[in-house]
Motif scaffolding. Structure first.
Motif, PDB file in Angstrom:
ATOM      1  N   MET A 151       0.738  -1.099   0.265  1.00 14.64           N
ATOM      2  CA  MET A 151      -0.273  -0.264  -0.146  1.00 14.64           C
ATOM      3  C   MET A 151       1.330   1.845  -0.103  1.00 14.64           C
ATOM      4  O   MET A 151       0.592   1.858  -0.717  1.00 14.64           O
ATOM      5  CB  MET A 151      -1.293   0.012   1.470  1.00 14.64           C
ATOM      6  N   ALA A 152       1.661   1.363   0.863  1.00 11.19           N
ATOM      7  CA  ALA A 152       2.673   2.437   0.627  1.00 11.19           C
ATOM      8  C   ALA A 152       3.525   2.236  -0.589  1.00 11.19           C
ATOM      9  O   ALA A 152       4.312   3.631  -0.648  1.00 11.19           O
ATOM     10  CB  ALA A 152       4.126   1.820   1.921  1.00 11.19           C
ATOM     11  N   ALA A 159       1.951   7.195  -8.062  1.00  8.55           N
ATOM     12  CA  ALA A 159       1.855   8.240  -8.058  1.00  8.55           C
ATOM     13  C   ALA A 159       0.764   8.197  -9.492  1.00  8.55           C
ATOM     14  O   ALA A 159       1.302   7.761 -10.596  1.00  8.55           O
ATOM     15  CB  ALA A 159       2.229   9.269  -7.912  1.00  8.55           C
ATOM     16  N   LEU A 184      -8.634   0.949  -5.183  1.00  7.75           N
ATOM     17  CA  LEU A 184      -7.551   1.984  -5.031  1.00  7.75           C
ATOM     18  C   LEU A 184      -8.083   2.863  -6.495  1.00  7.75           C
ATOM     19  O   LEU A 184      -9.477   2.355  -6.850  1.00  7.75           O
ATOM     20  CB  LEU A 184      -6.926   1.081  -6.108  1.00  7.75           C
ATOM     21  N   GLU A 185      -8.008   4.382  -5.763  1.00 11.32           N
ATOM     22  CA  GLU A 185      -8.563   4.802  -6.394  1.00 11.32           C
ATOM     23  C   GLU A 185      -7.344   6.239  -7.170  1.00 11.32           C
ATOM     24  O   GLU A 185      -6.013   5.833  -6.802  1.00 11.32           O
ATOM     25  CB  GLU A 185      -9.341   6.173  -6.252  1.00 11.32           C
ATOM     26  N   ARG A 186      -7.510   6.411  -8.414  1.00 15.57           N
ATOM     27  CA  ARG A 186      -6.572   7.848  -9.002  1.00 15.57           C
ATOM     28  C   ARG A 186      -7.310   9.272  -8.344  1.00 15.57           C
ATOM     29  O   ARG A 186      -8.109   9.089  -8.118  1.00 15.57           O
ATOM     30  CB  ARG A 186      -6.809   7.841 -10.341  1.00 15.57           C
ATOM     31  N   ASN A 187      -5.867   9.662  -8.302  1.00 13.11           N
ATOM     32  CA  ASN A 187      -6.197  11.365  -7.327  1.00 13.11           C
ATOM     33  C   ASN A 187      -6.800  12.147  -9.107  1.00 13.11           C
ATOM     34  O   ASN A 187      -6.393  12.252 -10.119  1.00 13.11           O
ATOM     35  CB  ASN A 187      -4.447  11.550  -6.913  1.00 13.11           C
ATOM     36  N   LEU A 212       2.755   2.075  -3.604  1.00 16.75           N
ATOM     37  CA  LEU A 212       1.470   2.180  -4.782  1.00 16.75           C
ATOM     38  C   LEU A 212       2.234   3.281  -5.630  1.00 16.75           C
ATOM     39  O   LEU A 212       2.561   4.735  -4.755  1.00 16.75           O
ATOM     40  CB  LEU A 212       0.214   2.641  -4.468  1.00 16.75           C
ATOM     41  N   TRP A 219      -1.825   7.229  -7.950  1.00 12.21           N
ATOM     42  CA  TRP A 219      -3.253   5.935  -7.306  1.00 12.21           C
ATOM     43  C   TRP A 219      -2.929   5.623  -5.797  1.00 12.21           C
ATOM     44  O   TRP A 219      -2.029   6.624  -4.541  1.00 12.21           O
ATOM     45  CB  TRP A 219      -2.264   4.341  -7.752  1.00 12.21           C
ATOM     46  N   HIS A 220      -3.907   6.302  -5.359  1.00 14.86           N
ATOM     47  CA  HIS A 220      -4.001   6.190  -3.380  1.00 14.86           C
ATOM     48  C   HIS A 220      -5.210   4.834  -3.321  1.00 14.86           C
ATOM     49  O   HIS A 220      -6.130   4.231  -4.315  1.00 14.86           O
ATOM     50  CB  HIS A 220      -3.752   7.280  -2.788  1.00 14.86           C
ATOM     51  N   VAL A 221      -4.817   4.846  -1.882  1.00 14.00           N
ATOM     52  CA  VAL A 221      -5.724   3.788  -1.479  1.00 14.00           C
ATOM     53  C   VAL A 221      -7.307   4.177  -1.113  1.00 14.00           C
ATOM     54  O   VAL A 221      -7.178   5.108  -0.397  1.00 14.00           O
ATOM     55  CB  VAL A 221      -5.592   2.489  -0.004  1.00 14.00           C
ATOM     56  N   ALA A 222      -8.060   3.734  -1.558  1.00 17.07           N
ATOM     57  CA  ALA A 222      -9.679   4.910  -0.888  1.00 17.07           C
ATOM     58  C   ALA A 222      -9.953   3.914   0.003  1.00 17.07           C
ATOM     59  O   ALA A 222     -10.551   5.222   0.809  1.00 17.07           O
ATOM     60  CB  ALA A 222     -10.473   4.955  -1.842  1.00 17.07           C
TER      61      ALA A 222
END
Length: 208
Positions: free
Chosen positions: A176-177, A181, A205-208, A179, A183-186
Motif C-alpha cells: 500500500m505504501a 502516483a 484503489l482510486e486515482r487522484n 503505490l 494511485w491511492h487506497v480509498a
C-alpha cells in the motif's frame, strides 16, 4: 450440509438474494471446476464443498461494493475467480476474464458455453498485450501480483474514475505504501466470508 445447503446458507449470510437460476449456475460452475481440476490442476482446492466457501462465497463477498459498476475486467482470473461468480450473480454486468495461461482460458471458455454466460468475454494473453484502453469501470484481481504492479497493469484499462478492487488477506502495508502516483487506497473494508476464518480484505484503489 451438502454443497447446495452450504451455498444457500452462505448467500443468506452475505445478504444476497439470488434467483434460483443463478444458484444452480453457481453449483454447476463448481461441478465443472471439480471435473476439470482432476486433469488440469486449475486450483489447489480439490474438494467441491470447500470450493463453495473459498471460491464462490469469497468471490461474491465483494458484490455489494460493485453496485455502480457496469463493466469489469478480472485480471489474472485463473479459473474465472472472482469474475465468473460475479457474472452469474449480476447478468447485467459485462465481465472480461484476462489470463495468460491457456488451459485456464480454455476452462473459462467451457464455463461460458456450459453456463450460457452471455455477459462474459475472455482474453487469453498477457495483460500487457491487452489493447482495449479506457474500457472498464472496474478491475478486479484475486491473485494477481502486488499492488504497485497491479496498478500499473490495470490503469490503462480503466475509464476516468474507474477503480481497482484488489482482494487480499492481511492488509499488505508495504504494498500500500509503495503505490505509484496517482494511485491511492480509498478504502480497505474487511470481507466476512461465511465459513472462512482467514482474514480477508478488499482494497479499493482510486486515482487522484
Amino acid at each position: 450440509m451438502n454443497r447446495n445447503e452450504i451455498l444457500r446458507a452462505g448467500l443468506n449470510a452475505l445478504g444476497l438474494d439470488l434467483p434460483e437460476t443463478a444458484t444452480q449456475r453457481l453449483l454447476a460452475y463448481v461441478d465443472l471446476l471439480v471435473k476439470w481440476n482432476r486433469t488440469y490442476n486449475l486450483t489447489a482446492i480439490r474438494d467441491g464443498d470447500e470450493m463453495v466457501t473459498q471460491h464462490l462465497l469469497d468471490s461474491l463477498s465483494i458484490l455489494p461494493f460493485l453496485q455502480d459498476v457496469q463493466s469489469l475486467a478480472d485480471i489474472g482470473s485463473g479459473a474465472g475467480l472472482p469474475g465468473i461468480p460475479l457474472a452469474i450473480a449480476q447478468p447485467q454486468l459485462a465481465v472480461t476474464l484476462i489470463d495468460s495461461v491457456q488451459k485456464k482460458s480454455a476452462f473459462q471458455q467451457q464455463a461460458k458455453i456450459d453456463l450460457a454466460l452471455t455477459n462474459v468475454s475472455i482474453y487469453s494473453g498477457r495483460i500487457e498485450d491487452y489493447r482495449k484502453y479506457d474500457e472498464f469501470d472496474a478491475v478486479t484481481a484475486r491473485a494477481f501480483s502486488d499492488l504497485p504492479l497491479l496498478a500499473k497493469a490495470a490503469g490503462p484499462l480503466l475509464r476516468p474514475g474507474g477503480r481497482i478492487y484488489a482482494m487480499k488477506g492481511v492488509l499488505p502495508q508495504d504494498e500500500m505504501a509503495a503505490l505509484p502516483a496517482p494511485w491511492h487506497v480509498a478504502a480497505t473494508p474487511r470481507l466476512l466470508v461465511p465459513g472462512l476464518s482467514a482474514e480477508r480484505h478488499l482494497l479499493i484503489l482510486e486515482r487522484n
